[in-house]
Scaffold this motif. Structure first.
Motif, PDB file in Angstrom:
ATOM      1  N   UNK A  33       0.755  -1.151  -0.086  1.00 17.52           N
ATOM      2  CA  UNK A  33      -0.065  -0.064  -0.103  1.00 17.52           C
ATOM      3  C   UNK A  33       0.874   1.172   0.010  1.00 17.52           C
ATOM      4  N   UNK A  34       0.359   2.292  -0.830  1.00 16.86           N
ATOM      5  CA  UNK A  34       1.141   3.712  -0.601  1.00 16.86           C
ATOM      6  C   UNK A  34      -0.148   4.505  -0.020  1.00 16.86           C
ATOM      7  N   UNK A  35       0.458   5.336   1.164  1.00 11.16           N
ATOM      8  CA  UNK A  35      -0.383   6.402   1.652  1.00 11.16           C
ATOM      9  C   UNK A  35       0.234   7.607   1.470  1.00 11.16           C
ATOM     10  N   UNK A  36      -0.573   8.586   1.422  1.00 12.32           N
ATOM     11  CA  UNK A  36       0.102  10.059   1.559  1.00 12.32           C
ATOM     12  C   UNK A  36      -0.998  10.653   2.529  1.00 12.32           C
ATOM     13  N   UNK A  37      -0.396  11.386   3.439  1.00 14.71           N
ATOM     14  CA  UNK A  37      -0.992  11.925   4.559  1.00 14.71           C
ATOM     15  C   UNK A  37      -0.254  13.383   4.649  1.00 14.71           C
ATOM     16  N   UNK A  38      -1.187  14.302   4.952  1.00 13.55           N
ATOM     17  CA  UNK A  38      -0.665  15.854   5.211  1.00 13.55           C
ATOM     18  C   UNK A  38      -1.398  16.195   6.512  1.00 13.55           C
ATOM     19  N   UNK A  39      -0.522  16.658   7.310  1.00 16.18           N
ATOM     20  CA  UNK A  39      -0.961  17.424   8.625  1.00 16.18           C
ATOM     21  C   UNK A  39      -0.574  18.869   8.815  1.00 16.18           C
ATOM     22  N   UNK A  40      -1.218  19.628   9.326  1.00 18.37           N
ATOM     23  CA  UNK A  40      -0.851  21.039   9.534  1.00 18.37           C
ATOM     24  C   UNK A  40      -1.506  21.428  10.702  1.00 18.37           C
ATOM     25  N   UNK A  41      -0.830  22.487  11.392  1.00 19.90           N
ATOM     26  CA  UNK A  41      -1.231  23.006  12.764  1.00 19.90           C
ATOM     27  C   UNK A  41      -1.454  24.447  12.748  1.00 19.90           C
ATOM     28  N   UNK A  42      -1.627  24.922  11.263  1.00 20.17           N
ATOM     29  CA  UNK A  42      -1.850  26.193  11.029  1.00 20.17           C
ATOM     30  C   UNK A  42      -0.424  27.028  11.020  1.00 20.17           C
ATOM     31  N   UNK A  43       0.842  26.472  11.541  1.00 18.02           N
ATOM     32  CA  UNK A  43       2.034  27.165  11.245  1.00 18.02           C
ATOM     33  C   UNK A  43       2.778  26.432  10.581  1.00 18.02           C
ATOM     34  N   UNK A  44       2.808  25.063  10.559  1.00 15.78           N
ATOM     35  CA  UNK A  44       3.736  24.231  10.288  1.00 15.78           C
ATOM     36  C   UNK A  44       2.909  23.047   9.424  1.00 15.78           C
ATOM     37  N   UNK A  45       3.403  22.645   8.148  1.00 12.89           N
ATOM     38  CA  UNK A  45       2.453  21.672   7.379  1.00 12.89           C
ATOM     39  C   UNK A  45       3.758  20.451   7.193  1.00 12.89           C
ATOM     40  N   UNK A  46       3.370  19.312   7.235  1.00 17.42           N
ATOM     41  CA  UNK A  46       4.298  18.120   6.934  1.00 17.42           C
ATOM     42  C   UNK A  46       3.252  17.110   5.978  1.00 17.42           C
ATOM     43  N   UNK A  47       4.172  16.673   5.248  1.00 16.08           N
ATOM     44  CA  UNK A  47       3.536  15.770   3.996  1.00 16.08           C
ATOM     45  C   UNK A  47       4.256  14.460   4.243  1.00 16.08           C
ATOM     46  N   UNK A  48       3.586  13.196   4.392  1.00 20.96           N
ATOM     47  CA  UNK A  48       3.897  11.879   4.628  1.00 20.96           C
ATOM     48  C   UNK A  48       3.724  10.914   3.376  1.00 20.96           C
ATOM     49  N   UNK A  49       4.765  10.338   2.889  1.00 17.37           N
ATOM     50  CA  UNK A  49       4.469   9.197   1.869  1.00 17.37           C
ATOM     51  C   UNK A  49       4.964   7.989   2.554  1.00 17.37           C
ATOM     52  N   UNK A  50       3.975   7.258   2.735  1.00 19.02           N
ATOM     53  CA  UNK A  50       4.267   5.880   3.542  1.00 19.02           C
ATOM     54  C   UNK A  50       3.908   4.730   2.502  1.00 19.02           C
ATOM     55  N   UNK A  51       5.051   3.832   2.425  1.00 18.21           N
ATOM     56  CA  UNK A  51       4.799   2.874   1.647  1.00 18.21           C
ATOM     57  C   UNK A  51       5.362   1.452   2.487  1.00 18.21           C
ATOM     58  N   UNK A  52       4.842   0.284   2.407  1.00 18.65           N
ATOM     59  CA  UNK A  52       5.132  -1.017   2.824  1.00 18.65           C
ATOM     60  C   UNK A  52       6.255  -1.458   1.894  1.00 18.65           C
ATOM     61  N   UNK A  53       7.297  -2.078   2.917  1.00 17.81           N
ATOM     62  CA  UNK A  53       8.335  -2.591   2.210  1.00 17.81           C
ATOM     63  C   UNK A  53       8.400  -4.073   2.177  1.00 17.81           C
ATOM     64  N   UNK A  54       9.147  -4.771   1.206  1.00 19.65           N
ATOM     65  CA  UNK A  54       9.012  -6.449   1.270  1.00 19.65           C
ATOM     66  C   UNK A  54       9.087  -7.007   2.468  1.00 19.65           C
TER      67      UNK A  54
END
Length: 158
Positions: free
Chosen positions: A65-86
């Motif tokens: 699975x590949x999952x992309x998440x974005x979090x923000x608290x109004x001042x800082x934003x973080x983008x995550x790309x999550x993959x499952x390894x073999x």
């Protein structure tokens, strides 16, 4: 304290309340404002806004699975790309829109296993070999003026 003394104190306090209610009455919206202030106190640190950007099946290196998440608290934003390894674990590639000083992932509860991320250039970081379960990210970044800002994502499941 006898019941007579208690009754005298209660009467005195009642007169004082009446006097202050007349001299300096409580604003009509004070209770609502205080409830709202307490409800949002330090909200950005405890609960960042979670936005699910996309979920799709990966066609590279297996059926993970590949999952992309974005979090923000109004001042800082973080983008995550999550993959499952073999190997069945997860790799998290992330990007922060500020200069990260530290990025750690907490596995499980707040006192769970903590792992530091490898920090790269331009706000990039990576964490490899993360097992399944509930995790959260804790970040410390510096703004343009050099002030530190802490951010913590809500828990999400891998």
């Amino acid at each position: 304290m006898s019941s007579a003394e208690f009754a005298q104190d209660a009467a005195l306090f009642a007169r004082m309340r009446a006097m202050w209610a007349q001299v300096d009455p409580m604003p009509a919206d004070l209770i609502d404002r205080m409830v709202a202030a307490i409800a949002v106190d330090d909200l950005s640190r405890e609960y960042a806004l979670l936005t699910l950007v996309s979920t799709e099946l990966a066609a590279v290196r297996g059926d993970g699975d590949v999952l992309t998440l974005q979090f923000s608290d109004g001042e800082v934003t973080v983008l995550l790309h999550i993959t499952r390894t073999e190997q069945g674990t997860h790799r998290i590639d992330g990007w922060v829109d500020a200069a990260p000083e530290s990025v750690v992932i907490v596995h499980g509860s707040d006192d769970g296993k903590v792992r530091d991320a490898q920090l790269g250039e331009h706000g990039r970081f990576e964490i490899d070999g993360v097992g399944a379960g509930l995790v959260r990210l804790r970040l410390t970044v510096r703004d343009d003026q050099g002030a530190a800002h802490d951010m913590q994502t809500p828990q999400f499941e891998l």
